[in-house]
Scaffold this motif. Sequence first.
Motif, short mmCIF file in Angstrom:
data_model
loop_
_atom_site.label_atom_id
_atom_site.label_comp_id
_atom_site.label_asym_id
_atom_site.label_seq_id
_atom_site.Cartn_x
_atom_site.Cartn_y
_atom_site.Cartn_z
N VAL A 111 -10.89 -32.85 72.68
CA VAL A 111 -12.16 -33.20 72.05
C VAL A 111 -13.02 -33.89 73.11
CG1 VAL A 111 -13.32 -34.52 70.24
CG2 VAL A 111 -11.10 -33.45 69.78
N LYS A 112 -14.10 -33.23 73.50
CA LYS A 112 -14.95 -33.76 74.57
C LYS A 112 -16.31 -34.15 74.01
CE LYS A 112 -14.71 -32.05 78.74
NZ LYS A 112 -14.85 -31.18 79.95
N GLU A 136 -17.44 -31.11 71.61
CA GLU A 136 -16.63 -29.89 71.74
C GLU A 136 -15.27 -30.14 71.11
OE1 GLU A 136 -16.59 -27.77 75.55
OE2 GLU A 136 -17.95 -29.33 76.28
N HIS A 172 -20.15 -35.19 74.96
CA HIS A 172 -21.22 -35.22 75.95
C HIS A 172 -22.38 -36.05 75.39
CE1 HIS A 172 -19.48 -31.74 78.20
NE2 HIS A 172 -19.12 -31.35 76.99
N GLU A 182 -11.28 -28.97 69.79
CA GLU A 182 -10.14 -28.39 70.51
C GLU A 182 -10.16 -26.87 70.51
OE1 GLU A 182 -8.40 -31.88 67.99
OE2 GLU A 182 -9.98 -30.37 67.81
N SER A 215 -11.76 -32.92 63.41
CA SER A 215 -11.39 -31.85 64.34
C SER A 215 -10.20 -31.07 63.81
CB SER A 215 -11.07 -32.45 65.72
OG SER A 215 -9.76 -32.99 65.72
N GLU A 270 -13.39 -37.92 77.07
CA GLU A 270 -12.40 -37.41 76.12
C GLU A 270 -11.60 -38.59 75.58
OE1 GLU A 270 -10.72 -33.27 77.11
OE2 GLU A 270 -11.14 -34.13 79.09
N ARG A 299 -7.03 -35.16 75.38
CA ARG A 299 -7.56 -33.89 75.86
C ARG A 299 -7.82 -32.95 74.70
NH1 ARG A 299 -7.63 -32.83 81.06
NH2 ARG A 299 -7.61 -30.58 80.67
#
Length: 283
Positions: free
Chosen positions: A133-134, A177, A136, A179, A38, A127, A131
């Motif tokens: 980097v999410k 997702e 799914h 940052e 990331s 996450e 907070r």
Amino acid sequence: MIIRWLVLTLLLVIAPLRAAAQPVEVLWLGHSTTRLTSVSGKVILIDPFLTRNPVTPPEYRDLNAVGDVDLILVTHGHQDHVSDLLELSRLTGAKILANYEFARNLVALGLVDENSVISMNKGGAVEPLGRGVKIHMVHADHSSSLDYNILGIRSPDANASVRQGGGAGVPVGFVIEMENGFTIYHTGDTAVFGDMALIRELYAPDLALVCIGGFFTMGPTEAAYAVRELIKPKAVIPIHYGTFPVLNRTPAEMKDALGDTDIEMLDVVPGQAILFEGSSPVR
């Protein structure tokens, strides 16, 4: 004092902007195995199959060469997706994120510590790296099983356990997702399914890592349809092909099947890192 305060304020504002401007790195290591880095340097490894993977570059068959790993994502339990899972987790201290049954059974069998797994299910989001980097967990249309021999244990029904499909829950895909908003969809092993359009509507992935090998998953024609008509990312990297004789389909076939489209197909080789600034690959 006012000038010093203004300088400090500017530094505090500019530093995060510089960090956010760092590119996302996508390193495909053959088959389904992919390392994502990331913008803040968090490392995610998907489906660790390295030491026994015939197309992984030799240097990466030494797990130490993978480097630091913060999180391991598992799409399903087949041996060609988890053969280095336990060793890499122990080596790096990375947590394992997998479907509920697979993760809980790793704990129940005494293979990992309770605090080493994140057990979740499709539709959920977490996450685990802080907070920004999410992750799914999304649907995949495939099968899954727990290979006791690969995991290094002897089951009472070891001869039948793999074929019976027990213990590993359901196959999944992942949407990650970053940052800076850059979004990656890893299909896992799957056939094409219509609800890939929902993944587009919900998450609008910039990049899709899509299986194309055929036989066990969708082939190039189905993958091209999924990408062009359903997922509609800005770019796609074909994966899960060329590893075994039955996975004999090629990116060239997918490119032909894609036809005239604005979606960029990135034909990379195992060990080739692609950097993304914003939503575009860096040349």
